[in-house]
Each structure stands twice: as C-alpha cells, then as structure tokens.
Scaffold this motif. Structure first.
Motif, mmCIF file in Angstrom:
data_model
loop_
_atom_site.group_PDB
_atom_site.id
_atom_site.type_symbol
_atom_site.label_atom_id
_atom_site.label_comp_id
_atom_site.label_asym_id
_atom_site.label_seq_id
_atom_site.Cartn_x
_atom_site.Cartn_y
_atom_site.Cartn_z
ATOM 1 N N LEU A 292 10.663 15.361 5.674
ATOM 2 C CA LEU A 292 10.919 15.052 4.308
ATOM 3 C C LEU A 292 9.812 14.493 3.286
ATOM 4 O O LEU A 292 8.923 14.051 3.993
ATOM 5 N N ARG A 293 9.916 14.740 1.896
ATOM 6 C CA ARG A 293 9.109 14.099 1.245
ATOM 7 C C ARG A 293 9.569 13.236 0.130
ATOM 8 O O ARG A 293 10.655 13.452 -0.185
ATOM 9 N N ALA A 294 8.738 12.529 -0.340
ATOM 10 C CA ALA A 294 9.237 11.300 -1.427
ATOM 11 C C ALA A 294 9.712 12.112 -2.362
ATOM 12 O O ALA A 294 9.126 12.940 -3.094
ATOM 13 N N PHE A 295 10.898 11.501 -3.084
ATOM 14 C CA PHE A 295 11.382 12.062 -4.419
ATOM 15 C C PHE A 295 10.837 11.116 -5.442
ATOM 16 O O PHE A 295 11.223 10.051 -5.664
ATOM 17 N N ASP A 296 10.222 11.666 -6.302
ATOM 18 C CA ASP A 296 9.379 11.085 -7.349
ATOM 19 C C ASP A 296 10.606 10.302 -8.210
ATOM 20 O O ASP A 296 10.206 9.273 -8.872
ATOM 21 N N TYR B 191 7.472 4.197 -0.935
ATOM 22 C CA TYR B 191 5.996 4.075 -0.639
ATOM 23 C C TYR B 191 5.429 5.169 0.309
ATOM 24 O O TYR B 191 4.221 5.840 0.081
ATOM 25 N N VAL B 192 6.088 5.670 1.078
ATOM 26 C CA VAL B 192 5.665 6.799 2.060
ATOM 27 C C VAL B 192 5.600 8.095 1.472
ATOM 28 O O VAL B 192 6.674 8.343 0.883
ATOM 29 N N ASP B 193 4.660 8.835 1.636
ATOM 30 C CA ASP B 193 4.648 10.216 1.098
ATOM 31 C C ASP B 193 5.476 11.168 1.718
ATOM 32 O O ASP B 193 6.215 11.950 1.235
ATOM 33 N N THR B 194 5.473 11.129 3.014
ATOM 34 C CA THR B 194 6.462 12.047 3.925
ATOM 35 C C THR B 194 6.995 11.173 5.151
ATOM 36 O O THR B 194 6.319 10.417 5.526
ATOM 37 N N SER B 195 7.969 12.024 5.471
ATOM 38 C CA SER B 195 8.743 11.166 6.885
ATOM 39 C C SER B 195 8.922 12.671 7.821
ATOM 40 O O SER B 195 9.576 13.440 7.329
ATOM 41 N N LYS C 18 1.015 -1.292 -0.054
ATOM 42 C CA LYS C 18 -0.058 0.068 -0.034
ATOM 43 C C LYS C 18 0.866 1.283 -0.009
ATOM 44 O O LYS C 18 1.971 1.287 0.917
ATOM 45 N N TYR C 19 0.444 2.278 -0.858
ATOM 46 C CA TYR C 19 1.095 3.437 -0.742
ATOM 47 C C TYR C 19 0.707 4.817 -0.536
ATOM 48 O O TYR C 19 -0.636 4.453 -0.367
ATOM 49 N N GLY C 20 1.456 5.594 0.090
ATOM 50 C CA GLY C 20 0.970 6.840 0.480
ATOM 51 C C GLY C 20 0.873 6.892 2.143
ATOM 52 O O GLY C 20 1.604 5.856 2.701
ATOM 53 N N GLY C 21 0.710 7.909 2.660
ATOM 54 C CA GLY C 21 0.470 7.936 4.061
ATOM 55 C C GLY C 21 1.854 8.773 4.602
ATOM 56 O O GLY C 21 2.631 9.457 3.710
#
Length: 282
Positions: free
Chosen positions: A187-191, A199-203, A28-31
C-alpha cells in the motif's frame, strides 16, 4: 522492530502531515513499514467477506461514516460530520472534502449504495433517502435498532457500483499499490486523505507459512512488525540467528510490545421482553 503479543488495528499510520483539514502534530515523515502476515490476504474488498489478515489492510484502505474513539470508545464523526436521530430516521451529514483514491469526490449516491441491497443491506434499514444539495443521507429504520448507531455507522464505505469482485477503491489513508502473488502486497500513502497524508510512505505485507522464518526476518529487519497475535511460548522460542540460538524476547534487535486492547465491551442486561437495547436513544 516490534513483535506484538496482542495486536489490534495498525493505527500508527494515522499520524498526519499538515493539511487544510488537520493541524501538524510533529514527527518524522517518510520510510517504508514492513509487516509480516501469517497468510496471503484475500481481495482488498470489504464486501468480499475479508479474513483476519485482509481486515487489517482494509482498515487502512477504506473509511466509514464514524470511527470509535480509542480512549473513550465512543463513536465520533469521521466521513460523516454529524448525525441526528428523529424517531426511526437517522440523518447523516457528510463532510464535503472526502475523495476516493481515484480523485473523485464521495457523493450521497456512494453512501446510499454502500447501505443498499447491492452493498451491506442492513436488515433494519427499510429506506434510504438522499439529499444531494444538503449532502445528507437519511436511513429510515423498519423498527427500533440501537445497533445501527454502533455497527451500522462503522461499515466501510464503497463507491457507487462497487461489488465483491471490484478492484480496491477506498478513501482511506493508504491506497492499493501492487501485489506479487503468494509473496507480498504493498500500500502507499494517499496524499489527499481528508485527515492528512500518513507519515509512512508505504506499508508492505509479506506472507509467512511458519513462525521461525518470520521471527528470523524480524530479527534481521527484513520485516518490522508481526501482524498476528503471538503467545509467550512463541516469543521465547529459540531460533538460529547469525549462528546463535536466540528468541524474540532476548534478541537485541527486537522488542515485545504488550497491548491488552479492549476485549470486554459488553454490559450485561436482564433481557426483559421489552428489549431495552432496541430503544433508539439508548
């Protein structure tokens, strides 16, 4: 919600989305992943003598020529696609699909700069030769030094001209997003990560000066993970949560994960004057 007794790299983020460079592995992706830290990290910059807290974040923002296989502990190519050893010369072949977080491509100039006197300047590197057309960098060692093929290839890469005072700029799976002084960092995911989008959108990292507050926030899901080592005493320490005394080991909202890690990585030698570990092939 997880409290960890022994924590290494925050590797769960490394699962990837489908891309031209990596096959999908499902899930599952996102969050948004929320981590508690014991102190505010310093500059998200590998040249600025990072603290333990900062190092956890740097591992997600920056990449290296190689990385260690978590199962075998062997070095495996990463930003480098391969390397060869010819006497005192170590020639690194770079992947051609690596982007910095600003969208520009990594070049041989970036790699050479990382290892130059302006970057890490390893003692054993006497000269660096760049071949832009072949996309290779050759490190000529001043003397046999087997550690260059271990520690040297794990140094975090930085762009040409980067300094200890530069703003965060890596090529890792996460990129710097925002910071609230003395409170949090996100931090945010680097596309466009070469191995696929995380998987995770932000950390998001929040700083805590005392364990009890962090434990309460873990129990009520304000944070998902304690980003430092805790011992059994802390895990069983009672705190007031929703009007009741409870602890991380008995609260229904928390789970203790024991990760024993790889603490012992050294093989003992009778260190004769010939220094067997300076044999480059070894």
């Amino acid at each position: 919600i997880v409290a960890a007794l022994f924590i290494g790299m925050l590797a769960p983020f490394m699962a990837v989305l489908p891309s031209a460079h990596a096959a999908p592995i499902g899930g599952k992706y996102g969050g948004n992943y929320k981590i508690a830290l014991k102190a505010e990290p310093g500059a998200i910059n590998p040249l600025a003598s990072p603290s333990r807290e900062t190092a956890q974040i740097i591992d997600l923002v920056y990449e290296s020529l190689a990385r260690r296989d978590p199962a075998t502990l062997e070095l495996m190519p990463w930003v480098a696609s391969s390397w060869t050893v010819d006497g005192l010369n170590v020639t690194v072949q770079l992947n051609d699909n690596i982007l910095w977080h600003d969208g520009s491509a990594i070049t041989v100039d970036d790699v050479a700069y990382t290892y130059s006197i302006a970057g890490y300047a390893p003692d054993s590197v006497a000269n660096i030769t760049k071949n832009a057309s072949a996309y290779t960098v050759t490190f000529s060692l001043s003397q046999p030094d087997g550690t260059f093929l271990v520690d040297g290839l794990l140094l975090k890469l930085v762009p040409d001209g980067f300094t200890a005072a530069s703003a965060p700029m890596g090529c890792g799976p996460f990129m710097f997003d925002s910071k609230v002084a003395n409170v949090s960092l996100t931090l945010r995911a680097f596309d466009d990560h070469f191995n696929g989008r995380p998987y995770v959108d932000t950390s998001a990292y929040t700083y805590y000066t005392d364990f009890e507050t962090a434990a309460k926030d873990l129990m009520n899901n304000t944070v998902n993970f304690l980003g430092w080592n805790i011992d059994v005493t802390q895990a069983s320490q009672n705190v007031n949560f929703s009007g009741q005394n409870t602890n991380l080991m008995t609260c229904n909202n928390t789970t203790i994960e024991r990760s024993y890690g790889t603490e012992f990585l050294y093989l003992g030698f009778n260190c004769m004057p010939s220094n067997p570990l300076n044999d480059l092939p070894l």
